[in-house]
Design a protein around this motif. Structure first.
Motif, PDB file in Angstrom:
ATOM      1  N   GLU A 174     -16.938  14.742  -8.965  1.00  0.00           N
ATOM      2  CA  GLU A 174     -16.396  13.616  -9.567  1.00  0.00           C
ATOM      3  C   GLU A 174     -15.909  12.545  -8.259  1.00  0.00           C
ATOM      4  N   GLY A 175     -15.232  12.932  -7.538  1.00  0.00           N
ATOM      5  CA  GLY A 175     -15.035  12.250  -6.129  1.00  0.00           C
ATOM      6  C   GLY A 175     -16.067  11.688  -5.573  1.00  0.00           C
ATOM      7  N   VAL A 176     -17.134  12.639  -5.395  1.00  0.00           N
ATOM      8  CA  VAL A 176     -18.346  12.218  -4.640  1.00  0.00           C
ATOM      9  C   VAL A 176     -19.047  11.264  -5.311  1.00  0.00           C
ATOM     10  N   LEU A 177     -19.245  11.440  -6.756  1.00  0.00           N
ATOM     11  CA  LEU A 177     -20.086  10.383  -7.608  1.00  0.00           C
ATOM     12  C   LEU A 177     -19.315   9.007  -7.559  1.00  0.00           C
ATOM     13  N   LYS A 178     -17.697   8.948  -7.749  1.00  0.00           N
ATOM     14  CA  LYS A 178     -17.223   7.805  -7.445  1.00  0.00           C
ATOM     15  C   LYS A 178     -17.544   6.937  -6.013  1.00  0.00           C
ATOM     16  N   GLU A 179     -17.630   7.808  -5.119  1.00  0.00           N
ATOM     17  CA  GLU A 179     -17.913   7.099  -3.720  1.00  0.00           C
ATOM     18  C   GLU A 179     -19.175   6.744  -3.841  1.00  0.00           C
ATOM     19  N   ILE A 180     -20.245   7.352  -4.356  1.00  0.00           N
ATOM     20  CA  ILE A 180     -21.614   6.966  -4.321  1.00  0.00           C
ATOM     21  C   ILE A 180     -21.894   5.801  -4.995  1.00  0.00           C
ATOM     22  N   ARG A 181     -21.277   5.725  -6.413  1.00  0.00           N
ATOM     23  CA  ARG A 181     -21.058   4.582  -7.015  1.00  0.00           C
ATOM     24  C   ARG A 181     -20.723   3.278  -6.368  1.00  0.00           C
ATOM     25  N   GLY A 182     -19.632   3.609  -5.635  1.00  0.00           N
ATOM     26  CA  GLY A 182     -18.845   2.682  -4.921  1.00  0.00           C
ATOM     27  C   GLY A 182     -19.919   2.190  -3.653  1.00  0.00           C
ATOM     28  N   ASN A 183     -20.784   2.738  -3.332  1.00  0.00           N
ATOM     29  CA  ASN A 183     -21.585   2.611  -2.228  1.00  0.00           C
ATOM     30  C   ASN A 183     -20.686   2.754  -0.922  1.00  0.00           C
ATOM     31  N   LYS A 184     -19.796   3.774  -0.960  1.00  0.00           N
ATOM     32  CA  LYS A 184     -19.114   3.807   0.252  1.00  0.00           C
ATOM     33  C   LYS A 184     -19.432   5.085   0.975  1.00  0.00           C
ATOM     34  N   ALA A 185     -20.176   6.080   0.323  1.00  0.00           N
ATOM     35  CA  ALA A 185     -20.483   7.498   1.008  1.00  0.00           C
ATOM     36  C   ALA A 185     -21.487   7.274   1.835  1.00  0.00           C
ATOM     37  N   GLN A 186     -21.393   7.702   3.191  1.00  0.00           N
ATOM     38  CA  GLN A 186     -22.488   7.530   4.328  1.00  0.00           C
ATOM     39  C   GLN A 186     -23.524   8.600   4.222  1.00  0.00           C
ATOM     40  N   LEU A 187     -23.130   9.722   3.633  1.00  0.00           N
ATOM     41  CA  LEU A 187     -24.090  10.937   3.644  1.00  0.00           C
ATOM     42  C   LEU A 187     -23.311  11.924   2.565  1.00  0.00           C
ATOM     43  N   VAL A 188     -24.025  12.526   1.860  1.00  0.00           N
ATOM     44  CA  VAL A 188     -23.850  13.436   0.695  1.00  0.00           C
ATOM     45  C   VAL A 188     -24.305  14.794   0.892  1.00  0.00           C
ATOM     46  N   LEU A 189     -23.593  15.951   1.044  1.00  0.00           N
ATOM     47  CA  LEU A 189     -24.104  17.156   1.016  1.00  0.00           C
ATOM     48  C   LEU A 189     -23.935  17.972  -0.152  1.00  0.00           C
ATOM     49  N   ILE A 190     -24.777  18.737  -0.659  1.00  0.00           N
ATOM     50  CA  ILE A 190     -24.535  19.617  -1.785  1.00  0.00           C
ATOM     51  C   ILE A 190     -25.114  21.044  -1.481  1.00  0.00           C
ATOM     52  N   ALA A 191     -24.278  21.809  -1.991  1.00  0.00           N
ATOM     53  CA  ALA A 191     -24.782  23.449  -1.775  1.00  0.00           C
ATOM     54  C   ALA A 191     -26.137  23.554  -2.454  1.00  0.00           C
ATOM     55  N   THR A 192     -26.967  24.341  -1.706  1.00  0.00           N
ATOM     56  CA  THR A 192     -27.980  25.081  -2.087  1.00  0.00           C
ATOM     57  C   THR A 192     -27.831  25.590  -3.447  1.00  0.00           C
ATOM     58  N   ASP A 193     -27.049  26.451  -3.547  1.00  0.00           N
ATOM     59  CA  ASP A 193     -26.566  27.464  -4.592  1.00  0.00           C
ATOM     60  C   ASP A 193     -25.513  26.628  -5.756  1.00  0.00           C
ATOM     61  N   ALA A 194     -25.595  25.283  -5.908  1.00  0.00           N
ATOM     62  CA  ALA A 194     -24.955  24.647  -6.760  1.00  0.00           C
ATOM     63  C   ALA A 194     -25.874  24.523  -8.161  1.00  0.00           C
ATOM     64  N   GLY A 195     -25.162  24.327  -9.110  1.00  0.00           N
ATOM     65  CA  GLY A 195     -25.715  24.292 -10.375  1.00  0.00           C
ATOM     66  C   GLY A 195     -26.894  23.312 -10.463  1.00  0.00           C
ATOM     67  N   ALA A 196     -27.777  23.566 -11.224  1.00  0.00           N
ATOM     68  CA  ALA A 196     -29.144  22.890 -11.388  1.00  0.00           C
ATOM     69  C   ALA A 196     -28.584  21.467 -11.668  1.00  0.00           C
ATOM     70  N   SER A 197     -27.827  21.317 -12.995  1.00  0.00           N
ATOM     71  CA  SER A 197     -27.612  19.964 -13.731  1.00  0.00           C
ATOM     72  C   SER A 197     -26.649  19.094 -12.290  1.00  0.00           C
ATOM     73  N   THR A 198     -25.583  19.628 -11.594  1.00  0.00           N
ATOM     74  CA  THR A 198     -25.027  19.119 -10.472  1.00  0.00           C
ATOM     75  C   THR A 198     -25.816  18.586  -9.499  1.00  0.00           C
ATOM     76  N   HIS A 199     -26.724  19.711  -9.116  1.00  0.00           N
ATOM     77  CA  HIS A 199     -27.615  19.128  -8.191  1.00  0.00           C
ATOM     78  C   HIS A 199     -28.491  18.110  -8.441  1.00  0.00           C
ATOM     79  N   GLY A 213     -28.965  21.731   2.631  1.00  0.00           N
ATOM     80  CA  GLY A 213     -29.274  22.911   3.304  1.00  0.00           C
ATOM     81  C   GLY A 213     -28.297  24.043   3.536  1.00  0.00           C
ATOM     82  N   PHE A 214     -27.132  23.677   2.903  1.00  0.00           N
ATOM     83  CA  PHE A 214     -25.995  24.679   3.176  1.00  0.00           C
ATOM     84  C   PHE A 214     -25.593  25.459   1.923  1.00  0.00           C
ATOM     85  N   THR A 215     -25.153  26.567   2.022  1.00  0.00           N
ATOM     86  CA  THR A 215     -24.620  27.375   1.002  1.00  0.00           C
ATOM     87  C   THR A 215     -23.144  27.041   0.524  1.00  0.00           C
TER      88      THR A 215
END
Length: 103
Positions: A25-50, A67-69
């Motif tokens: 939720e925090g990451v989505l908020k920063e993406i929507r606010g266009n403040k995130a510079q880079l987003v990382l998500i685990a390779t083993d995160a759920g399909a819907s989250t990914h 590329g990280f677990t």
């Protein structure tokens, strides 16, 4: 030390510097606010989250890396997380350099 290990060490440093936002939720908020510079998500995160994170980063044209677990990310930042937004441009730039030259 390989670039993957350097990247994970840099993530830990960014966390200690207060330049990471963690959790979906925090990451989505920063993406929507266009403040995130880079987003990382685990390779083993759920399909819907990914898919949700990848769709948002594509729409807002924010660099995305998967590329990280979850274990690697969690160990690097000291918290159990699958999704991270790097807020600082300097940290994001260095991370992107390390991740691109990894292969």
């Amino acid at each position: 030390m390989g670039n993957k290990a350097k990247s994970l060490n840099l993530l830990g440093l960014a966390m200690r510097a207060g330049q990471l936002v963690t959790g979906e939720e925090g990451v989505l908020k920063e993406i929507r606010g266009n403040k995130a510079q880079l987003v990382l998500i685990a390779t083993d995160a759920g399909a819907s989250t990914h898919k949700r994170i990848q769709d948002k980063t594509t729409y807002y044209e924010i660099p995305f890396y998967d590329g990280f677990t979850q274990a690697e990310i969690s160990h690097a930042i000291g918290r159990s997380r699958t999704t991270i937004a790097v807020m600082d441009a300097g940290f994001a730039k260095k991370l992107k350099e390390l991740l691109q030259s990894e292969g």
